[in-house]
Design an enzyme around this catalytic site. Structure first.
Site, PDB file in Angstrom:
ATOM      1  CD  GLU A   1      36.695 -17.289 -40.971  1.00 52.42           C
ATOM      2  OE1 GLU A   1      37.017 -18.395 -40.503  1.00 52.42           O
ATOM      3  OE2 GLU A   1      36.546 -16.257 -40.292  1.00 52.42           O
TER       4      GLU A   1
ATOM      5  CE  LYS B   1      34.493 -13.130 -31.697  1.00 52.75           C
ATOM      6  NZ  LYS B   1      35.382 -12.820 -32.693  1.00 52.75           N
TER       7      LYS B   1
HETATM    8  N1  PSU Z   1      35.624 -14.612 -34.715  1.00 47.05           N
HETATM    9  C1  PSU Z   1      34.318 -14.835 -34.970  1.00 47.05           C
HETATM   10  N2  PSU Z   1      33.936 -15.983 -35.535  1.00 47.05           N
HETATM   11  C2  PSU Z   1      34.844 -16.931 -35.856  1.00 47.05           C
HETATM   12  C3  PSU Z   1      36.232 -16.684 -35.608  1.00 47.05           C
HETATM   13  C4  PSU Z   1      36.570 -15.501 -35.035  1.00 47.05           C
HETATM   14  O1  PSU Z   1      33.493 -14.010 -34.672  1.00 47.05           O
HETATM   15  O2  PSU Z   1      34.445 -17.986 -36.363  1.00 47.05           O
HETATM   16  C5  PSU Z   1      37.234 -17.698 -36.035  1.00 47.05           C
HETATM   17  C6  PSU Z   1      38.023 -17.169 -37.245  1.00 47.05           C
HETATM   18  O3  PSU Z   1      38.204 -18.228 -38.151  1.00 47.05           O
HETATM   19  C7  PSU Z   1      39.334 -16.764 -36.641  1.00 47.05           C
HETATM   20  C8  PSU Z   1      39.489 -17.777 -35.538  1.00 47.05           C
HETATM   21  O4  PSU Z   1      40.411 -16.810 -37.543  1.00 47.05           O
HETATM   22  O5  PSU Z   1      38.179 -17.896 -35.004  1.00 47.05           O
HETATM   23  C9  PSU Z   1      40.461 -17.352 -34.473  1.00 47.05           C
HETATM   24  O6  PSU Z   1      40.714 -18.408 -33.635  1.00 47.05           O
HETATM   25  P1  PSU Z   1      41.899 -18.314 -32.577  1.00 47.05           P
HETATM   26  O7  PSU Z   1      41.462 -17.250 -31.618  1.00 47.05           O
HETATM   27  O8  PSU Z   1      41.939 -19.684 -31.970  1.00 47.05           O
HETATM   28  O9  PSU Z   1      43.135 -17.974 -33.337  1.00 47.05           O
END
Ligand code: PSU
Ligand code: MN
Length: 302
Positions: free
Chosen positions: A24, A158
């Site tokens: 990604e 996390k």
């Molecule tokens: N967790 C991480 N690093 C990240 C992300 C999540 O440790 O960069 C990013 C990923 O791309 C994940 C996104 O899909 O954050 C999730 O965002 P949201 O919670 O806004 O859906």
């Protein structure tokens, strides 16, 4: 018309039915600071290659769907402030308007599926946020896992998230969550969360067998493989819990919402831990790239 641009190595891999691992780009543009983000993105690709698969870093550049970014595009994703964070919701808008965006886990899964890539490596997925009762903040990553048949390899979710609720959500949606060589759900910076995973699998081959059977059953959900961070790089749980609580409090005070939440928390925790969490983050992603490549390879052999 959709314009999908493949890198040369991905094109050759598709033509020759070689294992491919999707990567990604939100982690590059919004998950880590420059220049670490660029270094990590490059290392991830190399680790995938070293473990017998071809990397396909996915992004959207000027409305084109990129499957396998060039060095120049990687630099752009790592440095430009105009890169949008693209999840499922944003994808059609960004492409139709020829904008550029980094793809989240959800959006990367969509493009992986569209282009026939079965395995995807990342750091952590989004999930159900703490305080969901008030905010309704549930990452679109979870819904994507519910409807898109791609295997996502991550280091768990996390601890900024509500982990029990995240697992419940995935259970409701029929998403298998696998603990790789562990019975305990990894919590990204730490190896354990104290929550049991639904199933434990100890080898890439056994994971590939489950994926194959899932396909035969026409089960169209994704699958989540959770791979604990190496002991050597894992974070002290008490120290991490403190950093998380501090970051969450500041976020609430600043009334940060929506798509800004995850990037804000990541950078805040990095700041609070004086860069130590970023170091862990790097290594857990590498660990996942390696496992994803091994799974992709086994899957092609079955
Ligand atoms: N967790 C991480 N690093 C990240 C992300 C999540 O440790 O960069 C990013 C990923 O791309 C994940 C996104 O899909 O954050 C999730 O965002 P949201 O919670 O806004 O859906
Ligand atoms: Mn959210």
């Amino acid at each position: 018309m959709l314009n999908i641009i493949y890198s040369q190595e991905v094109k050759i891999a598709i033509e020759n039915n070689l294992p491919i691992v999707a990567l990604e780009s939100t982690i590059i543009s919004h998950g880590m600071p420059y220049p670490t983000n660029l270094e990590v993105a490059k290392n991830c690709e190399q680790i995938v290659r070293n473990n017998g698969a071809i990397p396909a870093t996915i992004a959207i550049i000027n409305g084109d769907i990129i499957v396998g970014v060039t060095d120049e595009q990687l630099e752009y994703l790592a440095t430009s402030k105009e890169i949008l964070k693209v999840s499922r919701r944003d994808m059609a808008y960004v492409i139709a308007n020829k904008l550029s965006g980094a793809t989240t886990v959800a959006a990367t899964m969509m493009i992986a599926k569209l282009t026939g890539i079965d395995v995807f490596a990342t750091g952590g997925i989004g999930g159900v946020h703490r305080g969901v009762e008030d905010t309704w903040d549930i990452s679109a990553d979870l819904e994507e896992l519910a409807i898109t048949d791609v295997c996502v390899v991550c280091a768990g979710a996390k601890a900024i998230l509500d982990l029990p609720k995240t697992l419940e959500y995935l259970e409701t949606k029929g998403v298998l969550v696998v603990g790789y060589q562990t019975n305990d759900l990894p919590a990204f910076f730490t190896r354990t969360s104290g929550i049991e995973v639904p199933v434990r699998i100890d080898t890439p081959l056994e994971i590939a067998k489950v994926l194959k059977t899932k396909k035969e059953l026409k089960i169209n959900n994704g699958m989540l493989v959770t791979n604990p961070i190496d002991e050597k790089y894992s974070f002290d749980k008490i120290k991490m819990d403190e950093a998380i609580l501090k970051a969450l409090k500041e976020m609430n005070d600043l009334k940060i919402k929506g798509k800004e939440v995850t990037p804000y928390l990541l950078s805040k925790i990095n700041h609070i831990t004086k860069g130590e969490s970023l170091e862990s983050n790097k290594h857990l992603v590498y660990n996942n790239c390696k496992l994803a490549a091994m799974i992709a390879k086994e899957l092609k052999r079955l």
